[in-house]
Design an enzyme around this catalytic site. Structure first.
Site, PDB file in Angstrom:
ATOM      1  N   CYS A  72       1.733  -9.087  23.760  1.00 20.05           N
ATOM      2  CA  CYS A  72       0.780  -8.794  22.720  1.00 20.05           C
ATOM      3  C   CYS A  72       1.001  -9.725  21.381  1.00 20.05           C
ATOM      4  CB  CYS A  72       0.973  -7.249  22.140  1.00 20.05           C
ATOM      5  SG  CYS A  72      -0.212  -6.907  20.762  1.00 20.05           S
ATOM      6  N   HIS A 119      -2.329  -2.202  18.972  1.00 11.74           N
ATOM      7  CA  HIS A 119      -3.713  -3.078  18.740  1.00 11.74           C
ATOM      8  C   HIS A 119      -4.787  -3.035  19.387  1.00 11.74           C
ATOM      9  CE1 HIS A 119       0.108  -4.923  16.882  1.00 11.74           C
ATOM     10  NE2 HIS A 119      -0.929  -5.363  15.791  1.00 11.74           N
ATOM     11  N   LYS A 129      -7.594   6.183   9.622  1.00 12.11           N
ATOM     12  CA  LYS A 129      -6.483   5.216   9.685  1.00 12.11           C
ATOM     13  C   LYS A 129      -6.779   4.280   8.285  1.00 12.11           C
ATOM     14  CE  LYS A 129      -4.122   1.905  12.407  1.00 12.11           C
ATOM     15  NZ  LYS A 129      -3.361   1.117  12.074  1.00 12.11           N
ATOM     16  N   CYS A 133       1.952  -7.558  17.991  1.00 13.33           N
ATOM     17  CA  CYS A 133       3.272  -6.974  17.958  1.00 13.33           C
ATOM     18  C   CYS A 133       4.424  -7.927  17.923  1.00 13.33           C
ATOM     19  CB  CYS A 133       3.545  -6.047  19.045  1.00 13.33           C
ATOM     20  SG  CYS A 133       2.346  -4.542  19.118  1.00 13.33           S
ATOM     21  N   HIS A 170       4.174   1.442   2.226  1.00 13.07           N
ATOM     22  CA  HIS A 170       5.251   0.500   1.811  1.00 13.07           C
ATOM     23  C   HIS A 170       5.894   1.220   0.542  1.00 13.07           C
ATOM     24  CE1 HIS A 170       2.363  -2.939   3.021  1.00 13.07           C
ATOM     25  NE2 HIS A 170       3.353  -2.715   4.085  1.00 13.07           N
ATOM     26  N   HIS A 208       0.803  -1.180   0.079  1.00 12.59           N
ATOM     27  CA  HIS A 208       0.013  -0.035   0.180  1.00 12.59           C
ATOM     28  C   HIS A 208       0.819   1.154  -0.049  1.00 12.59           C
ATOM     29  CE1 HIS A 208       0.750   0.360   4.207  1.00 12.59           C
ATOM     30  NE2 HIS A 208       0.306  -0.580   4.370  1.00 12.59           N
ATOM     31  N   LYS A 247      -8.815  -1.640   5.280  1.00 14.42           N
ATOM     32  CA  LYS A 247      -9.826  -2.654   4.433  1.00 14.42           C
ATOM     33  C   LYS A 247     -10.968  -2.119   4.429  1.00 14.42           C
ATOM     34  CE  LYS A 247      -7.508  -6.612   2.704  1.00 14.42           C
ATOM     35  NZ  LYS A 247      -7.241  -7.801   3.013  1.00 14.42           N
ATOM     36  N   CYS A 269      -2.428  -2.820  24.663  1.00 14.67           N
ATOM     37  CA  CYS A 269      -1.369  -2.291  23.599  1.00 14.67           C
ATOM     38  C   CYS A 269      -1.755  -1.244  22.938  1.00 14.67           C
ATOM     39  CB  CYS A 269      -1.205  -3.798  22.715  1.00 14.67           C
ATOM     40  SG  CYS A 269      -0.449  -3.351  21.225  1.00 14.67           S
TER      41      CYS A 269
END
Ligand code: MSP
Length: 510
Positions: free
Chosen positions: A126, A146, A295, A129, A21, A18, A298, A143
């Site tokens: 977690c 997450h 954020k 992570c 990256h 995406h 999907k 966390c």
């Protein structure tokens, strides 16, 4: 021969490529092209991170085996970078056998030196992570990444004596101000190192996770995914032999986003110290792309995919936006609206119009044939040439600091000067007077030269556009910006081509 070794993070194969990256990969590619144009030997490594809980879980959710799953997603990353024209030299996968061997060799070395020990540890873990969290790091017991409550687990594991190297690392960071840059991330690491550094748990019992590199000294355990993945930066070079490794490793420049500052700024250098290897030269840390719609996810349907951007707008338009809009080190916002505004203003109008205007005049007035320069020393001609000399010098100093946005601004400064030159000299007015036509030919020669140097300066950033401009000019694509003679590039009788639209205006539904 000067050298540079550039790396991107190895992307997890639990998501497809995406915007985020693509950004890191595009800046790595831009730097590689830039250094090559400066006569520096450059090597670029990218690839995929394929072991660990996250991947095992993603494979399970997809009803397949981790290796098959990793094969599929890794191939998508690779073909995406190929389609995007990323000039990587090697694509590494952490499941490649040579990488596994290097990881095991380094583990053995550190274990035999006494820096890995067996112990028991209980803590909050977690799974997202893949690491233990201390109470202090959790936010309202969850966390921070997450937003899930970690699970308490107690088990026997292998630990790396990371704490032993704390002082050595602090000393290195203090005496090498550019080791981690920009400064804000260097300070963040130093602030973290003010507290005692705990040892690092580097194994996972096979009873809990099988998908990893087996520890060479205990077959009941696999290697913690970060301890495995970081070593790629070494194995990806050693693959080319020890001499190659020795030549490039001291010039290693890692490119990462702020999310993985700690593994790269703390785990990795201490691991290198324990393995008896020299440290990388620099860790270059950029900020995060934030979607204006929230954020990227999907479920929100706002994931920006590089191939879709390329198909709709062209890869160079996408590259331009990424490089021009983010200040290296800071976060930036992505919205389609700002993308369209930028592309229309800078690429379609500014650069695109300039190129077609100059080539159209050359066709109309001289049937594409470049006219001689003559001995004229007009003030405007000098100023135009100086604008490019300045742009090139500014570009160099901005690139040194990874200020891609400034480097592009410098080039656009020269493009603006070229547009101003057309207004100042007014070739379309002069052409009406037959005795002024030699001067019109001369002005156009200067303008073609400005386009040539623009193309050379642009080529690390917008490689396809640079090639197109050079092909309009009918010159070899290997011509460099540093042509000693302004104008010496077009021999008598040289003909340039008719332009085709470089960047169509993006029309949006109002
Ligand atoms: N596998 C680890 C890295 C191991 S390196 C030895 C990992 N992978 S990842 O797939 O999560 O990639 C993280 C990296 O992707 C970031 O450091 C950054 O390079 C890029 N980005 C992912 N999302 C991003 C943004 N929203 N913005 C900018 N870059 C981000 O961590």
């Amino acid at each position: 021969m000067e050298r540079i070794y550039l790396t991107t993070p190895l992307y997890y194969v639990n998501a497809e490529p995406h915007l985020g990256h693509t950004y890191t990969t595009v800046i790595a590619d831009t730097l590689k092209r830039y250094y090559l144009s400066q006569g520096v030997e450059a090597y670029l490594l990218t690839g995929t991170d394929e072991h660990g809980d996250k991947i095992a879980q993603a494979a399970r959710e997809n009803g397949t085996e981790p290796k098959l799953y990793a094969d599929r997603i890794s191939a998508i990353f690779r073909s995406t970078w190929d389609s995007c024209g990323i000039s990587y030299d090697h694509f590494i996968r952490t499941t490649d056998s040579y990488h596994v061997e290097v990881v095991q060799r380094i583990l053995t070395k550190i274990y035999e030196a006494g820096d890995i020990y067996f112990g028991e540890y209980g803590g909050t873990y977690c799974f997202g992570c893949e690491r233990f969290y201390t109470e202090k790091e959790l936010i309202e017991g969850k966390c921070p990444d997450h937003l899930k409550e970690p699970t308490y687990i107690r088990e026997k594991n292998y630990f790396f004596r990371m704490g032993k190297y704390q002082q050595q690392l602090v000393d290195h960071i203090r005496s090498n101000p550019e080791f981690i840059r920009p400064e804000r991330y260097r300070s963040e690491v130093l602030a973290f190192l003010r507290e005692p550094l705990e040892d690092l748990c580097i194994s996972r019992p096979k009873s809990r996770l099988q998908w990893g590199i087996p520890l060479p000294f205990d077959s009941e355990y696999v290697t913690y995914v970060w301890f495995d993945a970081l070593i790629n930066y070494v194995s990806g070079l050693q693959l080319r032999g020890e001499d190659f490794f020795r030549a490039f490793w001291p010039k290693a420049n890692h490119l990462v986003a702020k999310d993985i500052l700690k593994p790269h700024g703390i785990f990795w250098p201490t691991m290198l110290m324990a393995a008896g290897l020299p440290l990388y030269e620099r860790l270059n840390v950029h900020g995060y792309w934030i979607m204006d719609s929230g954020k990227m996810s999907k479920s929100l349907g706002n994931v920006v995919r590089p191939l879709e951007m390329k198909e709709r707008y062209g890869m160079d338009a996408f590259r331009y936006f990424l490089l021009r809009e983010m200040v290296f080190g800071q976060d930036a916002t992505f919205s389609l609206e700002s993308f369209v505004t930028r592309i229309n203003a800078d690429l379609a109008n500014n650069l695109g119009n300039l190129v077609s205007r100059v080539l159209a005049m050359q066709q109309r007035y001289f049937e594409g044939i470049v006219q001689p320069l003559g001995a004229s020393r007009a003030e405007e001609d000098q100023q135009l040439r100086e604008a490019f000399v300045r742009a090139e010098a500014d570009l160099e100093s901005h690139m040194e600091k990874l200020h891609f946005h400034r480097a592009l601004e410098a080039i656009w400064g020269a493009v603006d000067s070229t547009n101003r030159y057309i207004v100042q000299t007014g070739p379309f007015v002069l052409f009406k007077e037959p005795e002024k036509r030699p001067r019109v030919g001369e002005i156009l020669h200067h303008l073609l030269e400005a386009l040539r140097v623009t193309a050379c300066l642009l080529s690390p950033f917008l490689p396809d556009t640079a090639e197109k401009i050079k092909s309009f000019l009918n010159i070899s694509t290997s011509v460099s910006a540093r042509h000693p003679v302004w104008g010496g590039c077009f021999p008598p009788g040289h003909t340039v081509r008719k332009p085709i639209v470089l960047f169509p205006r993006i029309e949006t539904e109002a």
